[in-house]
Design an enzyme around this catalytic site. Structure first.
Site, PDB file in Angstrom:
ATOM      1  N   LYS A 165      -5.258  65.634 -43.191  1.00  0.00           N
ATOM      2  CA  LYS A 165      -4.820  66.977 -43.553  1.00  0.00           C
ATOM      3  C   LYS A 165      -4.456  67.758 -42.285  1.00  0.00           C
ATOM      4  O   LYS A 165      -5.241  67.832 -41.336  1.00  0.00           O
ATOM      5  CB  LYS A 165      -5.920  67.711 -44.315  1.00  0.00           C
ATOM      6  N   ASP A 193      -0.505  65.022 -44.020  1.00  0.00           N
ATOM      7  CA  ASP A 193      -0.278  65.839 -45.217  1.00  0.00           C
ATOM      8  C   ASP A 193      -0.443  67.317 -44.874  1.00  0.00           C
ATOM      9  O   ASP A 193      -1.549  67.774 -44.555  1.00  0.00           O
ATOM     10  CB  ASP A 193      -1.267  65.427 -46.308  1.00  0.00           C
ATOM     11  N   GLU A 218       3.878  63.964 -45.523  1.00  0.00           N
ATOM     12  CA  GLU A 218       3.741  64.320 -46.937  1.00  0.00           C
ATOM     13  C   GLU A 218       3.914  65.816 -47.166  1.00  0.00           C
ATOM     14  O   GLU A 218       3.247  66.632 -46.538  1.00  0.00           O
ATOM     15  CB  GLU A 218       2.376  63.881 -47.480  1.00  0.00           C
ATOM     16  N   ASP A 241       4.854  65.421 -53.139  1.00  0.00           N
ATOM     17  CA  ASP A 241       3.695  65.633 -54.009  1.00  0.00           C
ATOM     18  C   ASP A 241       3.873  66.922 -54.800  1.00  0.00           C
ATOM     19  O   ASP A 241       4.342  66.919 -55.938  1.00  0.00           O
ATOM     20  CB  ASP A 241       2.409  65.662 -53.173  1.00  0.00           C
ATOM     21  N   LYS A 265       0.078  62.015 -59.447  1.00  0.00           N
ATOM     22  CA  LYS A 265      -1.203  62.526 -59.949  1.00  0.00           C
ATOM     23  C   LYS A 265      -1.142  62.560 -61.470  1.00  0.00           C
ATOM     24  O   LYS A 265      -0.382  63.342 -62.065  1.00  0.00           O
ATOM     25  CB  LYS A 265      -1.494  63.904 -59.360  1.00  0.00           C
TER      26      LYS A 265
END
Length: 366
Positions: A165, A193, A218, A241, A265
């Protein structure tokens, strides 16, 4: 077989780490999970679970899910849960949007379909193509030394897929990634990400500064259009995403050549039924997939794991073990994890049973 009753339960899932933090100052310690139990006139019970990753990550609000489910329950009571496309049509007619609430019922229907057929759900989704699935582990946003310690711990536990992250200043993120990258192993797959946190210029600066590091970038920017611009100019493969929220979004991204990989997801897209279509579309287009969910315990993990297990290995980038991110478990029989990989049982349906002692009953519809 008919749905005789729908019970809605909730439970808190405390994060096992210090804090689950990511870009934009977002940080969470506890997540509210919703578990749905469909009971049929044959005595079979099907289980579904959905759990948004806090109120500021995806278009879903955990505290509102029981209200959505009250509307959906009246639409599907008395229906055959094995006719899953019909169930979806009825839910779409009853409630606009609210894909996460619909996913809870959809997943429970797949559990019932597997149990009624005497087969694991992965058989019904295409067959067991990945008996052992690679897992990624998330390194939450924290001070650089803490993130480096987390990375070392996950590597020692056998994880070879790492999602880091980002969300400090761009300069600090560049320095962090270059520092961590000195220890990157050739067999490791890394994802940086940023969770929509950068402008276009910041994303490009980062990609150019760490050009020599093999990783996926990402969701660098908030909008689809911004990410498409970055995809055409960045030095790293792009994974989408948050900007993908429907089958139409995925079709558009494939047509525009907007991504090299995506995070699928299951609850965000409405459950296993629409996610299977998206999975197959991406397989055909050669898009690498992380098959997962926003959060959850053993039931949610089992649901997306069955989809991942039935995905061709050439397309499955990785999946994750969300149930092991929490200090409590809501179900028995969750997928097994060892040395950075996950396996499923051959029990019918999803293969999991809720621990009702860990759940709080919210409503029952009959």
């Amino acid at each position: 077989m008919r749905i005789e009753s729908i019970a809605v339960y909730t439970a808190d899932l405390p994060y096992a780490g210090k804090a689950y933090a990511f870009a934009g100052g977002r940080s969470h310690q506890t997540f509210l999970s919703t578990v749905v139990v469909l009971t049929t006139d044959t005595g079979l019970m099907g289980y579904g679970e959905v759990c948004p990753c806090g109120p500021n990550y995806m278009p879903a609000f955990a505290e509102g899910l029981p209200s959505c489910l009250s509307v959906l329950a009246s639409a599907v009571l008395g229906e055959d849960p094995c006719h899953i496309t019909r169930i979806h049509e009825l839910m779409e007619q009853a409630l606009n949007g609210q894909a996460v609430a619909k996913a809870a019922i959809d997943i429970a229907c797949w559990d019932l379909l597997g149990k009624s057929a005497g087969m694991p759900v992965y058989v019904l989704l295409g067959g067991l193509l990945n008996p052992s699935m690679p897992l990624h582990r998330i390194v939450p946003l924290a001070e650089p030394a803490e993130m480096e310690e987390s990375l070392g711990r996950y590597r020692a536990e056998g994880f070879r897929h790492i999602q880091i992250k980002l969300g400090h200043s761009v300069e600090e993120d560049i320095e962090l990634m270059l520092t961590l990258g000195r220890k990157k192993q050739p067999d490791e797959i890394w994802v940086g990400d940023i969770n929509c946190g950068w402008r276009r210029d910041q994303a490009l600066r980062f990609s150019r500064a760490v050009e020599g590091l093999d990783l996926y970038l990402e969701q660098p920017c908030r909008s689809y259009e911004e990410c498409l611009s970055i995809r055409r100019r960045a030095r790293h493969p792009l994974k989408l995403d948050e900007s993908l929220n429907s089958l139409a979004d995925v079709r558009r991204a494939i047509q525009d050549d907007a991504m090299d990989a995506m995070a699928l997801k299951v609850s965000k897209f409405g459950g296993l039924t629409p996610s299977r279509v998206i999975r197959d579309l991406c397989v055909d287009a050669g898009i690498a997939l992380t098959i997962e969910d926003a959060w959850g315990s053993g039931i949610a993990t089992a649901a997306f794991a069955h989809l991942a297990a039935s995905t061709p290995a050439r397309t499955l980038l990785n999946t994750t073990d969300l149930h092991n991110y929490n200090t409590v478990q809501l179900a028995d029989g969750a997928p097994e994890v060892s040395s950075g990989r996950m396996t499923l049982s051959d029990r019918p349906g999803l293969g999991v049973t809720p621990d009702f002692k860990a759940l709080t009953l919210h409503d029952v519809y009959e």
